[in-house]
Design a protein around this motif. Structure first.
Motif, PDB file in Angstrom:
ATOM      1  N   ARG A 196      12.140  29.044 -27.202  1.00 12.51           N
ATOM      2  CA  ARG A 196      13.029  28.030 -26.636  1.00 12.51           C
ATOM      3  C   ARG A 196      12.376  26.683 -26.836  1.00 12.51           C
ATOM      4  NH1 ARG A 196      15.309  30.846 -21.050  1.00 12.51           N
ATOM      5  NH2 ARG A 196      15.893  32.821 -22.057  1.00 12.51           N
ATOM      6  N   LEU A 197      13.048  25.820 -27.555  1.00 11.80           N
ATOM      7  CA  LEU A 197      12.487  24.511 -27.888  1.00 11.80           C
ATOM      8  C   LEU A 197      13.218  23.408 -27.136  1.00 11.80           C
ATOM      9  CD1 LEU A 197      12.001  24.536 -31.781  1.00 11.80           C
ATOM     10  CD2 LEU A 197      10.216  24.607 -30.007  1.00 11.80           C
ATOM     11  N   ALA A 198      12.436  22.570 -26.429  1.00 10.00           N
ATOM     12  CA  ALA A 198      12.971  21.312 -25.923  1.00 10.00           C
ATOM     13  C   ALA A 198      12.875  20.279 -27.043  1.00 10.00           C
ATOM     14  CB  ALA A 198      12.171  20.855 -24.708  1.00 10.00           C
ATOM     15  N   VAL A 199      13.876  19.407 -27.115  1.00 10.93           N
ATOM     16  CA  VAL A 199      13.904  18.413 -28.194  1.00 10.93           C
ATOM     17  C   VAL A 199      13.829  17.016 -27.590  1.00 10.93           C
ATOM     18  CG1 VAL A 199      15.176  17.530 -30.193  1.00 10.93           C
ATOM     19  CG2 VAL A 199      15.308  19.964 -29.591  1.00 10.93           C
ATOM     20  N   ARG A 200      12.904  16.200 -28.071  1.00 10.79           N
ATOM     21  CA  ARG A 200      12.790  14.806 -27.636  1.00 10.79           C
ATOM     22  C   ARG A 200      13.037  13.908 -28.838  1.00 10.79           C
ATOM     23  NH1 ARG A 200       7.765  16.353 -23.905  1.00 10.79           N
ATOM     24  NH2 ARG A 200       9.016  17.406 -22.319  1.00 10.79           N
ATOM     25  N   ALA A 201      13.724  12.801 -28.579  1.00 15.74           N
ATOM     26  CA  ALA A 201      14.117  11.911 -29.672  1.00 15.74           C
ATOM     27  C   ALA A 201      13.753  10.486 -29.337  1.00 15.74           C
ATOM     28  CB  ALA A 201      15.619  12.019 -29.927  1.00 15.74           C
ATOM     29  N   ALA A 202      13.502   9.701 -30.370  1.00 14.80           N
ATOM     30  CA  ALA A 202      13.206   8.274 -30.183  1.00 14.80           C
ATOM     31  C   ALA A 202      13.635   7.495 -31.424  1.00 14.80           C
ATOM     32  CB  ALA A 202      11.718   8.065 -29.919  1.00 14.80           C
ATOM     33  N   GLU A 203      13.987   6.210 -31.171  1.00 13.55           N
ATOM     34  CA  GLU A 203      14.218   5.267 -32.259  1.00 13.55           C
ATOM     35  C   GLU A 203      12.975   4.393 -32.325  1.00 13.55           C
ATOM     36  OE1 GLU A 203      17.134   5.378 -33.867  1.00 13.55           O
ATOM     37  OE2 GLU A 203      18.041   6.869 -32.526  1.00 13.55           O
ATOM     38  N   VAL A 204      12.409   4.244 -33.514  1.00  8.05           N
ATOM     39  CA  VAL A 204      11.144   3.500 -33.621  1.00  8.05           C
ATOM     40  C   VAL A 204      11.264   2.401 -34.675  1.00  8.05           C
ATOM     41  CG1 VAL A 204       9.857   5.566 -32.928  1.00  8.05           C
ATOM     42  CG2 VAL A 204      10.159   5.047 -35.355  1.00  8.05           C
ATOM     43  N   PRO A 205      10.438   1.380 -34.567  1.00  9.91           N
ATOM     44  CA  PRO A 205      10.498   0.256 -35.525  1.00  9.91           C
ATOM     45  C   PRO A 205      10.141   0.694 -36.943  1.00  9.91           C
ATOM     46  CG  PRO A 205       9.150  -0.297 -33.608  1.00  9.91           C
ATOM     47  CD  PRO A 205       9.421   1.169 -33.531  1.00  9.91           C
ATOM     48  N   GLU A 206      10.578  -0.088 -37.907  1.00  8.10           N
ATOM     49  CA  GLU A 206      10.283   0.235 -39.305  1.00  8.10           C
ATOM     50  C   GLU A 206       8.799   0.174 -39.615  1.00  8.10           C
ATOM     51  OE1 GLU A 206      12.459  -1.160 -42.762  1.00  8.10           O
ATOM     52  OE2 GLU A 206      14.152  -1.600 -41.432  1.00  8.10           O
ATOM     53  N   THR A 207       8.055  -0.526 -38.767  1.00  8.67           N
ATOM     54  CA  THR A 207       6.613  -0.672 -39.004  1.00  8.67           C
ATOM     55  C   THR A 207       5.816   0.480 -38.434  1.00  8.67           C
ATOM     56  OG1 THR A 207       6.507  -1.957 -36.967  1.00  8.67           O
ATOM     57  CG2 THR A 207       6.732  -3.186 -39.047  1.00  8.67           C
ATOM     58  N   SER A 208       6.486   1.460 -37.823  1.00  6.41           N
ATOM     59  CA  SER A 208       5.781   2.549 -37.149  1.00  6.41           C
ATOM     60  C   SER A 208       4.966   3.392 -38.113  1.00  6.41           C
ATOM     61  CB  SER A 208       6.790   3.462 -36.440  1.00  6.41           C
ATOM     62  OG  SER A 208       7.320   2.804 -35.320  1.00  6.41           O
ATOM     63  N   THR A 209       3.815   3.776 -37.638  1.00  9.61           N
ATOM     64  CA  THR A 209       3.036   4.781 -38.361  1.00  9.61           C
ATOM     65  C   THR A 209       2.803   5.949 -37.418  1.00  9.61           C
ATOM     66  OG1 THR A 209       0.978   3.738 -37.668  1.00  9.61           O
ATOM     67  CG2 THR A 209       1.879   3.100 -39.823  1.00  9.61           C
ATOM     68  N   ALA A 210       2.685   7.144 -37.953  1.00  2.00           N
ATOM     69  CA  ALA A 210       2.575   8.335 -37.120  1.00  2.00           C
ATOM     70  C   ALA A 210       1.201   8.973 -37.247  1.00  2.00           C
ATOM     71  CB  ALA A 210       3.642   9.351 -37.535  1.00  2.00           C
ATOM     72  N   ARG A 211       0.800   9.642 -36.165  1.00  3.27           N
ATOM     73  CA  ARG A 211      -0.463  10.391 -36.196  1.00  3.27           C
ATOM     74  C   ARG A 211      -0.335  11.633 -37.055  1.00  3.27           C
ATOM     75  NH1 ARG A 211      -0.543   8.645 -30.623  1.00  3.27           N
ATOM     76  NH2 ARG A 211       0.611  10.472 -29.903  1.00  3.27           N
ATOM     77  N   ARG A 212       0.883  12.151 -37.105  1.00  4.43           N
ATOM     78  CA  ARG A 212       1.125  13.389 -37.872  1.00  4.43           C
ATOM     79  C   ARG A 212       2.350  13.186 -38.746  1.00  4.43           C
ATOM     80  NH1 ARG A 212       1.829  17.857 -33.297  1.00  4.43           N
ATOM     81  NH2 ARG A 212       2.374  19.055 -35.185  1.00  4.43           N
ATOM     82  N   GLY A 213       2.401  13.875 -39.858  1.00  2.00           N
ATOM     83  CA  GLY A 213       3.594  13.908 -40.675  1.00  2.00           C
ATOM     84  C   GLY A 213       3.829  12.616 -41.428  1.00  2.00           C
ATOM     85  N   ALA A 214       5.013  12.482 -41.991  1.00  4.51           N
ATOM     86  CA  ALA A 214       5.372  11.306 -42.774  1.00  4.51           C
ATOM     87  C   ALA A 214       6.866  11.050 -42.622  1.00  4.51           C
ATOM     88  CB  ALA A 214       5.013  11.534 -44.238  1.00  4.51           C
ATOM     89  N   PHE A 215       7.245   9.771 -42.684  1.00  3.99           N
ATOM     90  CA  PHE A 215       8.660   9.435 -42.624  1.00  3.99           C
ATOM     91  C   PHE A 215       9.309   9.698 -43.977  1.00  3.99           C
ATOM     92  CE2 PHE A 215       7.164   7.126 -38.921  1.00  3.99           C
ATOM     93  CZ  PHE A 215       8.209   7.319 -38.018  1.00  3.99           C
ATOM     94  N   LEU A 216      10.421  10.427 -43.944  1.00  6.00           N
ATOM     95  CA  LEU A 216      11.181  10.694 -45.156  1.00  6.00           C
ATOM     96  C   LEU A 216      12.500   9.929 -45.080  1.00  6.00           C
ATOM     97  CD1 LEU A 216      10.768  14.548 -45.820  1.00  6.00           C
ATOM     98  CD2 LEU A 216       9.424  12.638 -46.693  1.00  6.00           C
ATOM     99  N   SER A 217      12.811   9.177 -46.126  1.00  7.22           N
ATOM    100  CA  SER A 217      14.069   8.433 -46.161  1.00  7.22           C
ATOM    101  C   SER A 217      15.237   9.398 -46.265  1.00  7.22           C
ATOM    102  CB  SER A 217      14.079   7.485 -47.361  1.00  7.22           C
ATOM    103  OG  SER A 217      14.199   8.247 -48.553  1.00  7.22           O
TER     104      SER A 217
END
Length: 362
Positions: A309-330
Motif C-alpha cells: 500500500r503506497l501513500a503518494v505525496r506530490a509537489a510543484e517545484v521551481p525549475e531551478t530545483s535539484t534533487a538528492r535522488r533521481g533526475a528530472f525527465l521532460s
DNA sequence: AATACGTGGCC
DNA sequence: TGGCCAAGTAT
C-alpha cells in the motif's frame, strides 16, 4: 519396461495427431504444416517468445512479442539496443530480471557466438536467463532435439495422466520422469508444444475439458474422477502487507522526478518514483525539500510475495530545483508506458488529481 | 531447498 | 474482493 515404452510412444502419437488438427496460430509458432515442409523457426524468435512466456500468459505476451520483433528483428539488433529502451519496452510484463538477462544473453550470442544460438540444451543452459525449461524448449522447437520439456502445463498433464497425488513441489521429479517416458524421438518441437497446448486449452487447472480430451481413454485421474483436483499443491505462505511512500515532484516546466532502480532486487533496472523503503512503518524520505501534500487515496498492488500500500505525496517545484535522488525527465523524455505497473498506478493517481496549477491540461 | 521475483485474468 | 495460477530462473 517395454510396455511402458510402447504406451508412451502411442500417447505421444495421439498428442501429435491432435496437434496437427488443433494447433493454435501463435505469432512465434511455425505450425505443423509448415514444419512438415522443412520450414524451421528462427532460434532468436523462439528464445524471445520462450523467455516472455516464463510464468506469463500467451495473451499478455502477444503484444510485447510483436513490438520487440518489430523494433529488434535480430539478436544483433537487440544486443545493440539501449538498456533503458529495452527495459521500457518490457515494462508491464513483470519479472524484470528476465529483461536484464535478455540483454545479457543477446550480447553474449551476438558478441561471442557470432550471432548464432547454441543448438543443444546443455549449451543453451549456460546462457543468462535460460534455465532447464527454456533450454529444452529452444533445443526441441528450434533445433529438433528430443529434449523433455517440463513446464507447469506438462506437470499438470502428467499429474493427471498418471494420477500422481503427491503435492507439488515434492512431485516434480516424479512428474519429470513421467514426461521423459512419453517424449518421442520424432517431431520433438511439435510434441512439446502439443503437450503445452493441451494443458493450456483442454487440461486446464480449474475445470478440465475431459469430454473432448484426446488422452481421455488413457488418463488415470479421469478414470477415478479426480482430474480437477490434480496436481495437488503444498499450502502457500500468506502474503504480508507492506507500506511505503512515494513522491511525485513536478517542475514548473513539466519535468517529473524519476529514478532508475538498482539493477538487482524488486523492479531492478526499472524506472520509478523516488520514495521510502517498503515495510511495516516506512520513514518519510522526500527526494528534495518542497511543500509536499498528501494525495487522497492510496495505490494498492500485490506482488508475488507481499501486498503493498503506497501513500503518494506530490509537489510543484521551481525549475531551478535539484534533487538528492533521481533526475528530472521532460515530458518529451518520459513515457508513462516505461513504468512498471505499480509505478504506473502511482502516475495515474497523481495525474487524475485536480490541481490549482492546471496540471490536468498538460 | 526455499525464497525472491510481476502482472493480469478468472471465479 | 481476494486467492489462485501462468510456456521459470537465480541464488
Amino acid at each position: 519396461m517395454r510396455d511402458d515404452a510402447v504406451t508412451g510412444h502411442e500417447t505421444a502419437h495421439i498428442l501429435l495427431g491432435w496437434y496437427d488438427r488443433h494447433a493454435r496460430d501463435l505469432p512465434w509458432r511455425v505450425g505443423p504444416a509448415d514444419r512438415a515442409r522443412g520450414i524451421r523457426p528462427d532460434p532468436y524468435r523462439v528464445w524471445l517468445s520462450e523467455v516472455m512466456l516464463q510464468q506469463t500468459t500467451v495473451a499478455a505476451v502477444r503484444g510485447y512479442y510483436e513490438r520487440f520483433t518489430a523494433l529488434w528483428p535480430t539478436v544483433g539488433d537487440l544486443a545493440a539496443a539501449d538498456d533503458a529502451r529495452v527495459m521500457g519496452e518490457w515494462a508491464g510484463l513483470g519479472y524484470y530480471a528476465r529483461a536484464r538477462n535478455l540483454l545479457k544473453c543477446a550480447r553474449v550470442v551476438a558478441g561471442d557466438l557470432g550471432g548464432r544460438f547454441p543448438d543443444t540444451a546443455e549449451a543453451l543452459r549456460d546462457l543468462p536467463g535460460i534455465g532447464p525449461y527454456t533450454a529444452a524448449a529452444i533445443a526441441a522447437i528450434a533445433f529438433d532435439r528430443p529434449e523433455t520439456v517440463v513446464d507447469g502445463n506438462v506437470e499438470r498433464v502428467m499429474a493427471r495422466l498418471f494420477a500422481v497425488e503427491t503435492p507439488l513441489p515434492a512431485a516434480k521429479s516424479a512428474l519429470r520422469a513421467h514426461a521423459a517416458g512419453l517424449t518421442p524421438k520424432v517431431r520433438p518441437g511439435d510434441y512439446a508444444q502439443a503437450v503445452m497446448d493441451l494443458g493450456a486449452t483442454i487440461c486446464t487447472p480449474k475445470s478440465p475439458a475431459c469430454g473432448i480430451c484426446p488422452l481421455r481413454p488413457r488418463c488415470a485421474a479421469r478414470a477415478t474422477g479426480i482430474a480437477a483436483a490434480l496436481p495437488r499443491r503444498s499450502p502457500k505462505t500468506p502474503k504480508p502487507v507492506r507500506r511505503g511512500v512515494v513522491y511525485v515532484a513536478r517542475r514548473m516546466d513539466g519535468a517529473l522526478l524519476l529514478e532508475r532502480r538498482p539493477d538487482s532486487g524488486l523492479l531492478g533496472g526499472m524506472l520509478g518514483w523516488p520514495g521510502s523503503d517498503w515495510g511495516d512503518n516506512p520513514a518519510d524520505a522526500p527526494p528534495l525539500e518542497a511543500d509536499w501534500r498528501d494525495l487522497p487515496g492510496e495505490v494498492r498492488h500485490t506482488f508475488t510475495h507481499f501486498h503493498l500500500r503506497l501513500a503518494v505525496r506530490a509537489a510543484e517545484v521551481p525549475e531551478t530545483s535539484t534533487a538528492r535522488r533521481g533526475a528530472f525527465l521532460s515530458a518529451a523524455e518520459f513515457r508513462p508506458s516505461d513504468l512498471p505497473t505499480v509505478m504506473r498506478k502511482v502516475f495515474d493517481l497523481w495525474r487524475d488529481q485536480p490541481s490549482p496549477w492546471g496540471r490536468a491540461e498538460t
